[in-house]
Design an enzyme around this catalytic site. Structure first.
Site, PDB file in Angstrom:
ATOM      1  N   LYS A  53       0.839  -1.200   0.000  1.00  0.00           N
ATOM      2  CA  LYS A  53       0.000   0.000   0.000  1.00  0.00           C
ATOM      3  C   LYS A  53       0.874   1.251   0.000  1.00  0.00           C
ATOM      4  O   LYS A  53       0.589   2.236  -0.679  1.00  0.00           O
ATOM      5  CB  LYS A  53      -0.954  -0.026   1.199  1.00  0.00           C
ATOM      6  CG  LYS A  53      -2.061  -1.063   1.011  1.00  0.00           C
ATOM      7  CD  LYS A  53      -2.838  -1.391   2.259  1.00  0.00           C
ATOM      8  CE  LYS A  53      -3.780  -2.569   1.956  1.00  0.00           C
ATOM      9  NZ  LYS A  53      -4.539  -3.047   3.103  1.00  0.00           N
ATOM     10  N   GLN A  97      -5.105  -1.951   9.216  1.00  0.00           N
ATOM     11  CA  GLN A  97      -4.939  -3.264   8.606  1.00  0.00           C
ATOM     12  C   GLN A  97      -5.560  -4.350   9.484  1.00  0.00           C
ATOM     13  O   GLN A  97      -5.316  -4.399  10.686  1.00  0.00           O
ATOM     14  CB  GLN A  97      -3.439  -3.534   8.382  1.00  0.00           C
ATOM     15  CG  GLN A  97      -3.136  -4.790   7.596  1.00  0.00           C
ATOM     16  CD  GLN A  97      -3.608  -4.742   6.145  1.00  0.00           C
ATOM     17  OE1 GLN A  97      -3.694  -3.674   5.538  1.00  0.00           O
ATOM     18  NE2 GLN A  97      -3.926  -5.880   5.592  1.00  0.00           N
ATOM     19  N   ASP A 120     -11.339   2.079   3.317  1.00  0.00           N
ATOM     20  CA  ASP A 120     -11.647   0.652   3.161  1.00  0.00           C
ATOM     21  C   ASP A 120     -13.133   0.442   2.843  1.00  0.00           C
ATOM     22  O   ASP A 120     -13.532  -0.638   2.413  1.00  0.00           O
ATOM     23  CB  ASP A 120     -11.355  -0.100   4.476  1.00  0.00           C
ATOM     24  CG  ASP A 120      -9.997  -0.773   4.481  1.00  0.00           C
ATOM     25  OD1 ASP A 120      -9.578  -1.257   3.417  1.00  0.00           O
ATOM     26  OD2 ASP A 120      -9.375  -0.828   5.563  1.00  0.00           O
TER      27      ASP A 120
HETATM   28  N1  GUN Z   1      -6.698  -7.296   5.506  1.00  0.00           N
HETATM   29  C1  GUN Z   1      -6.814  -8.001   4.366  1.00  0.00           C
HETATM   30  N2  GUN Z   1      -7.370  -7.242   3.401  1.00  0.00           N
HETATM   31  C2  GUN Z   1      -7.606  -6.027   3.946  1.00  0.00           C
HETATM   32  C3  GUN Z   1      -8.163  -4.814   3.447  1.00  0.00           C
HETATM   33  O1  GUN Z   1      -8.578  -4.686   2.278  1.00  0.00           O
HETATM   34  N3  GUN Z   1      -8.217  -3.782   4.330  1.00  0.00           N
HETATM   35  C4  GUN Z   1      -7.795  -3.899   5.616  1.00  0.00           C
HETATM   36  N4  GUN Z   1      -7.921  -2.829   6.403  1.00  0.00           N
HETATM   37  N5  GUN Z   1      -7.289  -5.009   6.113  1.00  0.00           N
HETATM   38  C5  GUN Z   1      -7.189  -6.058   5.280  1.00  0.00           C
END
Ligand code: GUN
Length: 285
Positions: A53, A97, A120
């Protein structure tokens, strides 16, 4: 394999290039989008996702801040950080996350994020906005699934779409997005009795289960488009999806690979949401 291999790399690069242009245009208005990513604990997969990211942000010109907290961080401390980030006018997007360590209430944390910074699209307000067809954030993985289909030249309208998996973050919102694109949508799950027959009806089949060999060739209609959202490790520790890629490729018209498919798209759509967040907060959306 006869089927087209859907190219998540090409399509996600295309989207990131578009986002970079949008960021440039915001910068000309004095706005530089900024994403805050919060990682709690030492989950190795999460650390990789967070790094990806950050890299994607750099590539498109979005500022990123990473907050790495210890595994034993108290829930209150995390909530306090989120409150600070909510108030910080220099931060447009907040991503915590997941998964979080088990002593932290994930729902409480998601609720604490300012909905305008919820890149998200996990906050119930944004989930409701999506459900009622209003403008705003799109959940990253579902939006990535849709972009893979459409940008590979397939249309969703009027098609029989089957989504396997009903998770809050992937299965359900993917079904919702497909419905909004005027598909006929069926959601299958662990209690579905005739999974094979239902899947075989699908013009577009999306698997979001998280289990190897969920989709085999005998479950796929000739000429279907198959999107694999699974992220699994096989016995040799190799990353693989839910779909038996080679065999299904003998029946389907197109299949998305893992790696090289949906995973790359999730990050690209997150970048899009960061631009949306900056626009929302500056009243230009
Ligand atoms: N863990 C796995 N995929 C994601 C996601 O798209 N967003 C977040 N915040 N955590 C994750």
């Amino acid at each position: 394999m006869k089927a087209e291999r859907i190219d998540g790399k090409r399509i996600s690069d295309e989207i990131k290039d578009e986002v970079a242009l949008a960021v440039e245009s915001l910068q000309q208005q004095g706005i530089t989008p900024c994403l805050a990513v919060v990682l709690v604990g030492n989950d190795p997969a999460s650390a990789v996702y967070v790094r990806n990211k950050k890299k994607a942000s750099e590539r498109v010109g979005i500022l990123s801040r990473t907050y790495e907290l210890e595994e034993d961080t108290e829930e209150d401390e995390l909530l306090h950080l989120i409150e600070q980030l909510n108030l910080d006018k220099g931060v447009h997007g907040i991503l915590v996350q997941l998964p979080l360590p088990s002593h932290i209430d994930e729902e409480k944390v998601i609720f604490a994020i300012d909905p305008q910074k919820d890149v998200d699209c996990f906050h119930p307000l944004n989930v409701g906005m999506l459900q009622t067809g209003r403008k705003g954030f799109l959940p990253c993985t579902p939006a990535g699934v849709l972009a893979l289909i459409e940008r590979s030249g397939y249309t969703v309208e009027g098609k029989e779409c089957v989504v396997i998996g009903r998770s809050h973050n992937v299965g359900k919102p993917t079904a919702m997005l497909l419905l909004q694109k005027n598909a006929t949508v069926t959601i299958c799950h662990s209690k579905t009795q005739n999974l094979k027959e239902v899947c075989k009806r699908a013009d577009i089949l999306v698997s979001a289960v998280g289990k190897i060999h969920t989709v085999t060739a005998d479950m796929v209609k000739e000429g279907a488009v198959v999107i694999d959202v699974g992220m699994n490790r096989n016995a040799e520790g190799k990353l693989c999806g839910d779909v038996d890629f080679e065999e299904v490729g003998e029946v389907a018209a197109a299949v998305s690979p893992v790696p090289g498919g949906v995973g790359l798209m999730t990050v690209a759509m997150l970048m899009e949401n960061c631009v949306t967040a900056a626009k929302l907060q500056h009243g230009i959306l």
